[in-house]
Design a protein around this motif. Sequence first.
Motif, PDB file in Angstrom:
ATOM      1  N   ARG A  75      14.951  -3.425 -48.136  1.00  0.00           N
ATOM      2  CA  ARG A  75      14.432  -4.241 -49.244  1.00  0.00           C
ATOM      3  C   ARG A  75      13.133  -3.692 -49.798  1.00  0.00           C
ATOM      4  O   ARG A  75      12.928  -3.667 -51.013  1.00  0.00           O
ATOM      5  CB  ARG A  75      14.287  -5.693 -48.831  1.00  0.00           C
ATOM      6  CG  ARG A  75      13.151  -5.890 -47.856  1.00  0.00           C
ATOM      7  CD  ARG A  75      12.825  -7.323 -47.538  1.00  0.00           C
ATOM      8  NE  ARG A  75      11.914  -7.270 -46.436  1.00  0.00           N
ATOM      9  CZ  ARG A  75      12.156  -7.759 -45.242  1.00  0.00           C
ATOM     10  NH1 ARG A  75      13.268  -8.399 -45.009  1.00  0.00           N
ATOM     11  NH2 ARG A  75      11.272  -7.632 -44.289  1.00  0.00           N
ATOM     12  N   THR A 125      24.015  -2.950 -61.043  1.00  0.00           N
ATOM     13  CA  THR A 125      23.226  -2.714 -59.844  1.00  0.00           C
ATOM     14  C   THR A 125      21.770  -2.501 -60.230  1.00  0.00           C
ATOM     15  O   THR A 125      21.492  -1.991 -61.316  1.00  0.00           O
ATOM     16  CB  THR A 125      23.759  -1.442 -59.127  1.00  0.00           C
ATOM     17  OG1 THR A 125      22.879  -1.079 -58.068  1.00  0.00           O
ATOM     18  CG2 THR A 125      23.899  -0.261 -60.066  1.00  0.00           C
ATOM     19  N   PHE A 154      20.054  -0.260 -59.089  1.00  0.00           N
ATOM     20  CA  PHE A 154      19.899   1.195 -59.165  1.00  0.00           C
ATOM     21  C   PHE A 154      20.038   1.702 -60.601  1.00  0.00           C
ATOM     22  O   PHE A 154      19.562   2.777 -60.938  1.00  0.00           O
ATOM     23  CB  PHE A 154      20.927   1.907 -58.278  1.00  0.00           C
ATOM     24  CG  PHE A 154      20.714   1.724 -56.801  1.00  0.00           C
ATOM     25  CD1 PHE A 154      19.453   1.855 -56.229  1.00  0.00           C
ATOM     26  CD2 PHE A 154      21.786   1.445 -55.976  1.00  0.00           C
ATOM     27  CE1 PHE A 154      19.265   1.705 -54.867  1.00  0.00           C
ATOM     28  CE2 PHE A 154      21.610   1.301 -54.602  1.00  0.00           C
ATOM     29  CZ  PHE A 154      20.340   1.427 -54.049  1.00  0.00           C
ATOM     30  N   ILE A 205      20.153  -0.023 -48.525  1.00  0.00           N
ATOM     31  CA  ILE A 205      18.759   0.394 -48.691  1.00  0.00           C
ATOM     32  C   ILE A 205      17.869  -0.725 -48.141  1.00  0.00           C
ATOM     33  O   ILE A 205      18.233  -1.903 -48.213  1.00  0.00           O
ATOM     34  CB  ILE A 205      18.458   0.676 -50.190  1.00  0.00           C
ATOM     35  CG1 ILE A 205      17.044   1.217 -50.407  1.00  0.00           C
ATOM     36  CG2 ILE A 205      18.712  -0.542 -51.034  1.00  0.00           C
ATOM     37  CD1 ILE A 205      16.779   1.668 -51.849  1.00  0.00           C
ATOM     38  N   HIS A 221      18.858   5.956 -47.278  1.00  0.00           N
ATOM     39  CA  HIS A 221      19.983   5.209 -47.822  1.00  0.00           C
ATOM     40  C   HIS A 221      21.256   5.668 -47.128  1.00  0.00           C
ATOM     41  O   HIS A 221      21.330   6.793 -46.630  1.00  0.00           O
ATOM     42  CB  HIS A 221      20.100   5.419 -49.337  1.00  0.00           C
ATOM     43  CG  HIS A 221      20.137   6.865 -49.744  1.00  0.00           C
ATOM     44  ND1 HIS A 221      21.316   7.555 -49.940  1.00  0.00           N
ATOM     45  CD2 HIS A 221      19.133   7.755 -49.952  1.00  0.00           C
ATOM     46  CE1 HIS A 221      21.034   8.804 -50.278  1.00  0.00           C
ATOM     47  NE2 HIS A 221      19.720   8.952 -50.286  1.00  0.00           N
ATOM     48  N   LEU A 248      12.395   0.611 -57.649  1.00  0.00           N
ATOM     49  CA  LEU A 248      12.287  -0.022 -58.962  1.00  0.00           C
ATOM     50  C   LEU A 248      10.934   0.263 -59.606  1.00  0.00           C
ATOM     51  O   LEU A 248      10.860   0.567 -60.800  1.00  0.00           O
ATOM     52  CB  LEU A 248      12.554  -1.524 -58.849  1.00  0.00           C
ATOM     53  CG  LEU A 248      14.013  -1.886 -58.558  1.00  0.00           C
ATOM     54  CD1 LEU A 248      14.135  -3.341 -58.138  1.00  0.00           C
ATOM     55  CD2 LEU A 248      14.892  -1.579 -59.761  1.00  0.00           C
ATOM     56  N   THR A 286      17.948  -5.331 -45.013  1.00  0.00           N
ATOM     57  CA  THR A 286      18.778  -4.319 -45.662  1.00  0.00           C
ATOM     58  C   THR A 286      19.604  -4.990 -46.747  1.00  0.00           C
ATOM     59  O   THR A 286      20.145  -6.079 -46.549  1.00  0.00           O
ATOM     60  CB  THR A 286      19.723  -3.654 -44.633  1.00  0.00           C
ATOM     61  OG1 THR A 286      18.936  -3.059 -43.606  1.00  0.00           O
ATOM     62  CG2 THR A 286      20.589  -2.590 -45.279  1.00  0.00           C
ATOM     63  N   ASP A 295      12.137  -0.632 -49.765  1.00  0.00           N
ATOM     64  CA  ASP A 295      12.439   0.602 -50.481  1.00  0.00           C
ATOM     65  C   ASP A 295      13.066   0.312 -51.840  1.00  0.00           C
ATOM     66  O   ASP A 295      12.862   1.063 -52.795  1.00  0.00           O
ATOM     67  CB  ASP A 295      13.358   1.507 -49.656  1.00  0.00           C
ATOM     68  CG  ASP A 295      12.629   2.169 -48.495  1.00  0.00           C
ATOM     69  OD1 ASP A 295      11.375   2.273 -48.544  1.00  0.00           O
ATOM     70  OD2 ASP A 295      13.298   2.588 -47.537  1.00  0.00           O
ATOM     71  N   LEU A 296      13.818  -0.783 -51.953  1.00  0.00           N
ATOM     72  CA  LEU A 296      14.350  -1.174 -53.253  1.00  0.00           C
ATOM     73  C   LEU A 296      13.200  -1.464 -54.213  1.00  0.00           C
ATOM     74  O   LEU A 296      13.201  -1.001 -55.355  1.00  0.00           O
ATOM     75  CB  LEU A 296      15.251  -2.402 -53.126  1.00  0.00           C
ATOM     76  CG  LEU A 296      15.719  -2.997 -54.458  1.00  0.00           C
ATOM     77  CD1 LEU A 296      16.613  -2.025 -55.219  1.00  0.00           C
ATOM     78  CD2 LEU A 296      16.419  -4.332 -54.235  1.00  0.00           C
ATOM     79  N   LEU A 311      16.415   9.020 -54.854  1.00  0.00           N
ATOM     80  CA  LEU A 311      16.000   8.303 -53.645  1.00  0.00           C
ATOM     81  C   LEU A 311      15.442   9.276 -52.609  1.00  0.00           C
ATOM     82  O   LEU A 311      14.398   9.014 -51.995  1.00  0.00           O
ATOM     83  CB  LEU A 311      17.182   7.519 -53.059  1.00  0.00           C
ATOM     84  CG  LEU A 311      17.692   6.342 -53.882  1.00  0.00           C
ATOM     85  CD1 LEU A 311      19.001   5.807 -53.304  1.00  0.00           C
ATOM     86  CD2 LEU A 311      16.653   5.244 -53.995  1.00  0.00           C
TER      87      LEU A 311
END
Length: 170
Positions: free
Chosen positions: A144, A103, A105, A142, A19, A151, A128, A146-147, A12
């Motif tokens: 949204r 997750t 992640f 994190i 994060h 991915l 978030t 950035d998620l 990350l």
Amino acid sequence: MAATPDDLFAYLDGLGIRHRTIHHPPVFTVEESRTLRGPIVGGHTKNLFLKDKRGALFLVVATEDAAIELKSLHRRLGASGRFSFGPADQMRETLGVEPGSVTPFAALNDTAGRITVVLDAGMMAHETLNFHPLVNTMTTAIARDDLVRFLAATGHPPRIEPVAGHAEEV
């Protein structure tokens, strides 16, 4: 070898993604996590590791209180036949996490690209989002967007679909 939380945080950081992580006792269910949450802001989530009739794997991520109708979800997502929960050994093999630690992640561990990640559209209303960072003794917040960026960087550009609610509502 599966990534560790420190590997995840370094990944990350390498992407320039902010994060924040807190440590807590292990939690295995949404109910347990609610009791330990304290002041963690943002959307709290549940993650479903699913397999369709042909063996295609899906990770469906939604807010913790989302009502997901598994009987019809396969039609919404264009899967082959009804979903079942993926077995724990396949979860360990594919995502590198234990049950209770699922997750998005964990896409970091799916180097073969076997998982389709589906993020519930309703969940994405939260600025978030909170997830376990590969273990259920921590929660990482994190943004949204950035998620989605994380991915995509792992080779798992997510599908953002309405997965919660009744089929008639979607």
